[in-house]
Design a protein around this motif. Structure first.
Motif, PDB file in Angstrom:
ATOM      1  N   ASP A 198       2.430   7.761  14.250  1.00 39.77           N
ATOM      2  CA  ASP A 198       1.623   8.349  13.185  1.00 39.77           C
ATOM      3  C   ASP A 198       1.442   7.367  12.040  1.00 39.77           C
ATOM      4  OD1 ASP A 198       1.160  10.779  14.383  1.00 39.77           O
ATOM      5  OD2 ASP A 198       2.867  11.782  13.441  1.00 39.77           O
ATOM      6  N   PHE A 199       0.281   7.452  11.419  1.00 39.96           N
ATOM      7  CA  PHE A 199      -0.011   6.677  10.216  1.00 39.96           C
ATOM      8  C   PHE A 199       0.111   7.626   9.040  1.00 39.96           C
ATOM      9  CE2 PHE A 199      -2.508   4.552   7.006  1.00 39.96           C
ATOM     10  CZ  PHE A 199      -2.262   3.206   7.239  1.00 39.96           C
ATOM     11  N   THR A 200       1.020   7.332   8.126  1.00 33.54           N
ATOM     12  CA  THR A 200       1.391   8.309   7.106  1.00 33.54           C
ATOM     13  C   THR A 200       0.442   8.358   5.919  1.00 33.54           C
ATOM     14  OG1 THR A 200       2.846   6.633   6.144  1.00 33.54           O
ATOM     15  CG2 THR A 200       3.834   8.177   7.694  1.00 33.54           C
ATOM     16  N   GLY A 201      -0.557   7.487   5.876  1.00 31.82           N
ATOM     17  CA  GLY A 201      -1.447   7.445   4.723  1.00 31.82           C
ATOM     18  C   GLY A 201      -2.900   7.627   5.088  1.00 31.82           C
ATOM     19  N   GLN A 202      -3.769   7.193   4.148  1.00 27.23           N
ATOM     20  CA  GLN A 202      -5.220   7.297   4.296  1.00 27.23           C
ATOM     21  C   GLN A 202      -5.641   8.703   4.716  1.00 27.23           C
ATOM     22  OE1 GLN A 202      -6.745   4.058   6.645  1.00 27.23           O
ATOM     23  NE2 GLN A 202      -5.804   2.520   5.332  1.00 27.23           N
ATOM     24  N   THR A 235     -17.038  21.253  19.652  1.00 29.91           N
ATOM     25  CA  THR A 235     -16.961  19.890  20.190  1.00 29.91           C
ATOM     26  C   THR A 235     -15.711  19.781  21.036  1.00 29.91           C
ATOM     27  OG1 THR A 235     -16.953  17.527  19.651  1.00 29.91           O
ATOM     28  CG2 THR A 235     -15.728  18.959  18.189  1.00 29.91           C
ATOM     29  N   TYR A 236     -15.822  19.069  22.137  1.00 32.30           N
ATOM     30  CA  TYR A 236     -14.685  18.979  23.052  1.00 32.30           C
ATOM     31  C   TYR A 236     -13.622  18.027  22.528  1.00 32.30           C
ATOM     32  CZ  TYR A 236     -12.044  18.307  27.381  1.00 32.30           C
ATOM     33  OH  TYR A 236     -11.046  18.235  28.310  1.00 32.30           O
ATOM     34  N   CYS A 237     -14.022  16.846  22.051  1.00 31.88           N
ATOM     35  CA  CYS A 237     -13.058  15.818  21.663  1.00 31.88           C
ATOM     36  C   CYS A 237     -12.369  16.175  20.351  1.00 31.88           C
ATOM     37  CB  CYS A 237     -13.749  14.466  21.532  1.00 31.88           C
ATOM     38  SG  CYS A 237     -12.586  13.082  21.382  1.00 31.88           S
ATOM     39  N   THR A 238     -11.135  15.718  20.217  1.00 30.03           N
ATOM     40  CA  THR A 238     -10.406  15.949  18.976  1.00 30.03           C
ATOM     41  C   THR A 238     -10.930  15.051  17.862  1.00 30.03           C
ATOM     42  OG1 THR A 238      -8.179  16.164  18.042  1.00 30.03           O
ATOM     43  CG2 THR A 238      -8.585  14.246  19.438  1.00 30.03           C
ATOM     44  N   ASP A 239     -10.547  15.342  16.641  1.00 32.40           N
ATOM     45  CA  ASP A 239     -11.038  14.631  15.470  1.00 32.40           C
ATOM     46  C   ASP A 239     -10.588  13.169  15.478  1.00 32.40           C
ATOM     47  OD1 ASP A 239     -12.380  14.459  13.021  1.00 32.40           O
ATOM     48  OD2 ASP A 239     -10.562  14.869  11.872  1.00 32.40           O
ATOM     49  N   PHE A 240     -11.379  12.327  14.816  1.00 32.70           N
ATOM     50  CA  PHE A 240     -11.084  10.899  14.697  1.00 32.70           C
ATOM     51  C   PHE A 240     -10.321  10.637  13.396  1.00 32.70           C
ATOM     52  CE2 PHE A 240     -12.196   6.651  13.205  1.00 32.70           C
ATOM     53  CZ  PHE A 240     -12.017   5.871  14.345  1.00 32.70           C
ATOM     54  N   TRP A 241      -9.155  10.019  13.517  1.00 37.11           N
ATOM     55  CA  TRP A 241      -8.316   9.630  12.369  1.00 37.11           C
ATOM     56  C   TRP A 241      -7.826  10.841  11.595  1.00 37.11           C
ATOM     57  CZ3 TRP A 241      -5.390   5.778  11.575  1.00 37.11           C
ATOM     58  CH2 TRP A 241      -4.927   5.430  10.307  1.00 37.11           C
ATOM     59  N   CYS A 242      -8.531  11.240  10.547  1.00 38.28           N
ATOM     60  CA  CYS A 242      -8.196  12.494   9.885  1.00 38.28           C
ATOM     61  C   CYS A 242      -9.407  12.978   9.085  1.00 38.28           C
ATOM     62  CB  CYS A 242      -6.952  12.378   9.001  1.00 38.28           C
ATOM     63  SG  CYS A 242      -7.221  11.609   7.411  1.00 38.28           S
ATOM     64  N   TYR A 243      -9.559  14.277   9.058  1.00 33.02           N
ATOM     65  CA  TYR A 243     -10.737  14.888   8.468  1.00 33.02           C
ATOM     66  C   TYR A 243     -10.907  14.572   6.983  1.00 33.02           C
ATOM     67  CZ  TYR A 243     -13.990  18.579   7.046  1.00 33.02           C
ATOM     68  OH  TYR A 243     -15.054  19.258   6.528  1.00 33.02           O
ATOM     69  N   SER A 245       0.823  -1.212   0.000  1.00 29.86           N
ATOM     70  CA  SER A 245       0.000   0.000   0.000  1.00 29.86           C
ATOM     71  C   SER A 245       0.855   1.259   0.000  1.00 29.86           C
ATOM     72  CB  SER A 245      -0.893   0.006   1.249  1.00 29.86           C
ATOM     73  OG  SER A 245      -1.501   1.263   1.424  1.00 29.86           O
ATOM     74  N   PRO A 246       0.474   2.272  -0.794  1.00 35.64           N
ATOM     75  CA  PRO A 246       1.197   3.546  -0.725  1.00 35.64           C
ATOM     76  C   PRO A 246       1.015   4.236   0.617  1.00 35.64           C
ATOM     77  CG  PRO A 246      -0.778   3.772  -2.061  1.00 35.64           C
ATOM     78  CD  PRO A 246      -0.620   2.307  -1.786  1.00 35.64           C
ATOM     79  N   ASP A 247      -0.009   3.821   1.376  1.00 34.18           N
ATOM     80  CA  ASP A 247      -0.258   4.420   2.691  1.00 34.18           C
ATOM     81  C   ASP A 247       0.779   3.986   3.717  1.00 34.18           C
ATOM     82  OD1 ASP A 247      -2.879   5.772   2.181  1.00 34.18           O
ATOM     83  OD2 ASP A 247      -3.457   3.729   1.673  1.00 34.18           O
TER      84      ASP A 247
END
Length: 985
Positions: free
Chosen positions: A635-639, A841-849, A152-154
């Motif tokens: 960190d996950f560099t893809g997706q 919203t209080y909580c931070t974002d899930f995964w990436c926007y 995977s390129p991810d």
């Protein structure tokens, strides 16, 4: 066995159009050269691309097609001379890790191999005389299945090349394969299975990798008049103690023998990774040594017993991390032990004892390093999709056969490693449950040394546990039975960390094995789900609520996003370039906020670490849970670029939390305070449950628990209790402690510190206490809370307003009129909407926007809010009466959840309180800001604190704002005209 090392210079050629077979490149002179092992990218072959990927790292030399390698090998010094050569030696070409390979010796085609997860092995004996040209073609385009994170390129990219060991193995004509070691610590013995291979006739051309045996076109026979035997011995690798040699006669084909040791045998586990080496000498009846073999192994018994895992008879708990083999320097997984030791040691420093490899299998070196360090490994078939059976019109028999055989290859090649304890069939699979169950049965019957699961988070909203599964990995048992703290919006309902006020008392016991469950988990029909980085419509069948009878592991836990650290860009000096991060930096600069980048990163990072603390502690408090697998520690560099790690993609600390602080809530012994909330009122009496999650072999004896309420170094209150007993391998309640919140004059941030055990001579504040020092010493943890008193004079704020010409308004028009008069205005804007602001919203974002915005839009579901918490100018005088950190903390929960962040793009206003936006959208978002308007002064708060009548934090924040506005320090720097106020909104 002898080896002819083939590392070094080879002829080389790129073949993007894939015409080389037709053009007989195996007969041609390859004009370029390359030093193997290498990939096209590490060797920088081809023309570099200027492309800038924003969803993942960029490989400038990315190449898909054929690559050709050729080299002359001189066999004249070998023992292959004379007419009797076929009775003397066997030669195998071995490529440790590559893609689809094809091999020629001179112009003789030897064969092909397509394993992504194991070595490629070719028998080349029939083609060898003196000097020969060996040609290898590697294809990274024709996989039977997509390959998951193996290609995977991810993650490690779809590289092309050959990595790891490249050699010709020289063995006797009679040789051993398929050596399988089963170690029994109770009986102090090992069972060894071996295959004895012998060959007649020179016509063998292929080698079957599935069972390490000869193909059908060869005679698999031994000369009946010959006798062969092995002399076995075992060495303790640490003590260098040798056990007695034993002799075992071999029959043709499969052989099994038992080797007995003595009571000095030690076991392998995360706490004591004891290793042994089995040495085998293969001899003929004349006692001539035909070959010698060495195999590392350990005495370990990893089992699923009821709802728990046990290692050597003791309950353990998996503190796992996902791994997609992200290595930005090389773009592929390393094949040397030293590199893996560095990576796995770092993970262990953060309390990790388990690795789940997402749709991939690491190289031999990873297992060797895990053996040495005591890490429980779970490779996974390289598949992320649907498993079908013959009845399905989309059934691909070739692809499925490939996957099944890939599993057998993984078991054969890595199965002796004690660290290899589990295996999964893939990630988030759908399809035929019967087929999955059948595949599991085959693996279990073939190799019972490992535990098996049908996949990670299979069937998502409609999970099941198959008959042949040893354990379950998922995130929910029905729509609302969630056992993870966070979820994507498209997978709503979301988790407790996203939807509840901050608490440290939550656990998943009732979600996993509820005391009363009636009804169905879902209705039948079609439903659109998240599927990889996109969506898919699947059929769902109604079924009864699922009550698991096997260990349950929570899947891809966490995924708390943070803002990029742009200082990392310069670290990408190898194959992969952080051009995505360069784009994100440019976007922020275009918005005029590049000077805030470091603060955005640090504030969002520290907040994410706090979310992880709540997540991990909820898992450890759950007696019904057998383990968790973080989506990742790094960190996950893809997706979409998912910056969800407390470590960067190089497995380096980002500076948001130290390993010592992380281990307070993620190690083999953790002390847990069950705080029902994090905001308290003076005089409030709180019952705080104390739990101990202990999985160290020493356990904890007769712990004395002390709870201290700290204001800096000052102890404001202290309570303690003593317990009797030995706490070993489990989650225990150590009772409740009553704590009365102290009388304080102003709102304060305080720390609850808990310590269990009898601290030794070291200072209990010492952060260097190791996991192995737990017995009769301090296990500690700490929690930040806020305590709020009553505002002394209830009329005080009203007096401030009237005495200082302060106007409180919700109406912009009215506010402007007062500003024209030179008044001070506190504005709670009542006209915030989706056009001019972002939902709070209080909580931070899930995964990436970017990824989940796209998925939500495809599914016609609500788009995630996509923000990363607050950045607060904590030293600003507006907070003199309101305690705060520079990042989101629980006293902001009521305020943020009842707010909208105003979009201030292009405005020369620096908010006092920012909402940190994601790197795709990059809005300048203000929650509290101030501005001079003509002769008036304006302070804007986008949460209407006056309406939050039940919230102590809201009352105290307004009180602090009003005191600030009444002081001489209220001098806004930014200026606008009254006519421009409207444009702010």
């Amino acid at each position: 066995m002898k080896r002819i090392d083939l590392k070094g210079s080879w002829g080389f050629r790129l073949d993007k159009e894939k015409t080389g077979i037709d053009n007989k490149l195996y007969n041609a002179m390859l004009e370029d050269s390359i030093d193997l092992p290498a990939t096209v990218s590490t060797a920088m072959k081809g023309v570099p691309s200027e492309e800038r990927n924003t969803g993942y790292l960029t490989d400038p030399y990315h190449f898909e097609g054929y690559t050709w390698y050729s080299r002359e090998v001189d066999f004249t010094d070998s023992e292959l001379n004379g007419e009797e050569k076929d009775k003397v030696k066997e030669y195998f070409l071995v490529l440790e890790r590559t893609r689809i390979s094809h091999v020629w010796v001179d112009d003789n085609y030897v064969g092909s191999n397509n394993s992504l997860c194991s070595s490629h092995r070719y028998r080349i004996t029939p083609y060898i005389k003196d000097k020969h040209k060996i040609t290898i073609m590697v294809d990274n385009t024709s996989y039977p299945v997509p390959g998951g994170h193996m290609a995977s390129p991810d993650t490690q990219t779809n590289w092309n090349g050959i990595t790891g060991e490249i050699y010709i193995e020289e063995s006797s004509q009679i040789y051993l394969t398929g050596v399988k070691i089963s170690a029994n610590a109770v009986k102090k013995q090992i069972e060894v299975k071996v295959n004895l291979n012998g060959i007649k006739g020179p016509d063998l051309k292929n080698y079957n990798l599935k069972d390490h045996s000869l193909t059908d076109n060869a005679q698999k026979e031994l000369d009946p008049i010959e006798e062969y035997y092995v002399i076995a011995s075992v060495m303790d690798q640490d003590a260098e103690k040798s056990y007695p040699k034993e002799t075992y006669t071999l029959q043709k084909d499969e052989n099994t023998f038992i080797y007995n040791l003595d009571d000095t045998v030690g076991t392998w586990s995360e706490h004591s990774p004891k290793l042994y080496c089995l040495h085998l000498e293969l001899r003929d009846k004349q006692e001539v040594i035909l070959d010698e073999y060495d195999y590392s192994f350990g005495f370990r018994d990893f089992r699923a017993v009821g709802k728990y895992f046990e290692i050597n008879g003791m309950r353990t708990f998996l503190r796992g991390k996902h791994d997609g083999m992200i290595f930005p320097v090389t773009g592929h997984a390393p094949t040397d032990v030293e590199s893996w030791l560095k990576v796995l040691t770092t993970a262990k420093e953060y309390g990790v004892n388990h690795y789940r490899f997402h749709t991939c299998c690491p190289p031999e070196a990873a297992f060797e390093a895990a053996d040495q360090l005591g890490i429980y490994m779970e490779p996974e078939l390289p598949f992320w999709g649907t498993v079908t059976d013959e009845k399905d019109e989309n059934h691909d028999e070739e692809a499925q056969r490939y996957l099944i055989e890939e599993g057998y290859r993984i078991l054969d090649e890595f199965g002796n490693h004690p660290s290899f304890v589990m295996m999964s069939l893939g990630n988030e699979l759908w399809g035929s449950k019967e087929r999955l169950n059948h595949i599991l049965l085959g693996y279990r019957n073939y190799d019972s040394r490992h535990l098996y699961t049908s996949g990670s988070n299979n069937f998502q909203f409609m999970p099941c546990i198959l008959e042949n599964e040893d354990f379950f990995v998922g995130v929910r048992f029905s729509r609302d039975r969630l056992f993870r703290g966070s979820y994507a919006m498209c997978d709503a309902p979301q988790g407790y960390i996203q939807t509840m006020a901050p608490t440290m008392s939550y656990n998943y016991d009732q979600m996993i094995r509820p005391s009363n469950v009636i009804g169905e988990s879902a209705t039948s029909g079609e439903v659109t789900i998240q599927y990889g980085t996109g969506t898919k419509t699947v059929k769902m069948d109604a079924s009864e609520e699922l009550i698991p009878e096997v260990p349950v592991v929570s899947h891809e836990v966490g995924q708390y996003a943070m803002y990029p650290d742009f200082s990392e860009i310069e670290k990408y000096t190898g194959v992969l370039k952080a051009r995505n991060m360069e784009v994100f930096r440019e976007r922020l600069e275009e918005k005029g906020m590049l000077h805030k980048a470091e603060q955005f990163f640090k504030a969002s990072g520290r907040f994410a670490a706090e979310c992880y603390k709540a997540e991990v502690e909820a898992a450890l408090k759950s007696n019904e849970l057998a383990g968790f697998q973080l989506l990742d520690l790094q960190d996950f560099t893809g997706q979409g670029t998912a910056l969800i790690g407390i470590l960067n993609s190089f497995m380096e600390n980002k500076g948001v939390i130290s390993p010592e602080e992380w281990r307070q809530f993620c190690s083999d012994s953790v002390l847990l305070a069950e705080l029902p909330k994090m905001i308290y009122h003076v005089g409030e009496i709180v019952d705080i449950g104390i739990k101990l999650a202990v999985f160290s072999p020493e356990g904890v004896r007769n712990p004395k628990v002390k709870l201290s309420l700290m204001d800096g170094e000052e102890i404001l209150a202290e309570v303690e209790n003593s317990t009797q007993g030995e706490y070993l391998a489990g989650v225990y309640s150590l009772g409740e402690l009553k704590l009365k919140m102290p009388q304080v004059d102003i709102a304060k941030r305080l720390v609850i510190r808990v310590i269990a055990g009898e601290p030794d001579s070291r200072d209990v504040k010492n952060s260097d206490i190791k996991d192995s020092d737990l017995i009769n010493s301090a296990i500690k943890n700490s929690y930040d809370i806020c305590v709020f008193p009553e505002i002394k004079d209830k009329e005080y704020d009203s007096n401030i307003v009237s005495d200082n010409n302060i106007i409180i308004s919700e109406n912009i028009i009215d506010a402007c009129e007062e500003l024209k008069k030179g008044k001070k205005v506190l504005l709670y804007p009542g006209n915030l909407n989706d056009t001019n602001s972002i939902e709070g919203t209080y909580c931070t974002d899930f995964w990436c926007y970017p990824m989940f915005r796209s998925i939500s839009e495809s599914m016609k579901k609500p788009v995630p809010i996509g923000t990363h918490g607050l950045l607060i100018q904590k030293e600003h005088p507006v907070f003199k009466q309101f305690p705060t950190e520079y990042y989101s903390t629980p006293e902001w929960y009521d305020i943020v959840e009842n707010s909208r962040a105003l979009i201030l793009d292009g405005k020369k206003i620096e908010p006092i309180v920012w909402t940190i936006d994601n790197f795709e959208r990059n809005h300048k978002l203000g929650n509290i800001f101030e501005v001079k308007v003509g002769d008036g002064k304006l302070l804007v708060c986008t949460s209407n604190l006056r309406r939050l009548t039940e919230s102590d934090p809201a009352k105290w924040l307004e009180h602090s704002i009003l005191k600030y506005m009444s002081s001489e320090k209220f001098e806004p720097v930014a200026e606008i005209q009254v006519k421009d106020v409207d444009q702010l909104f």
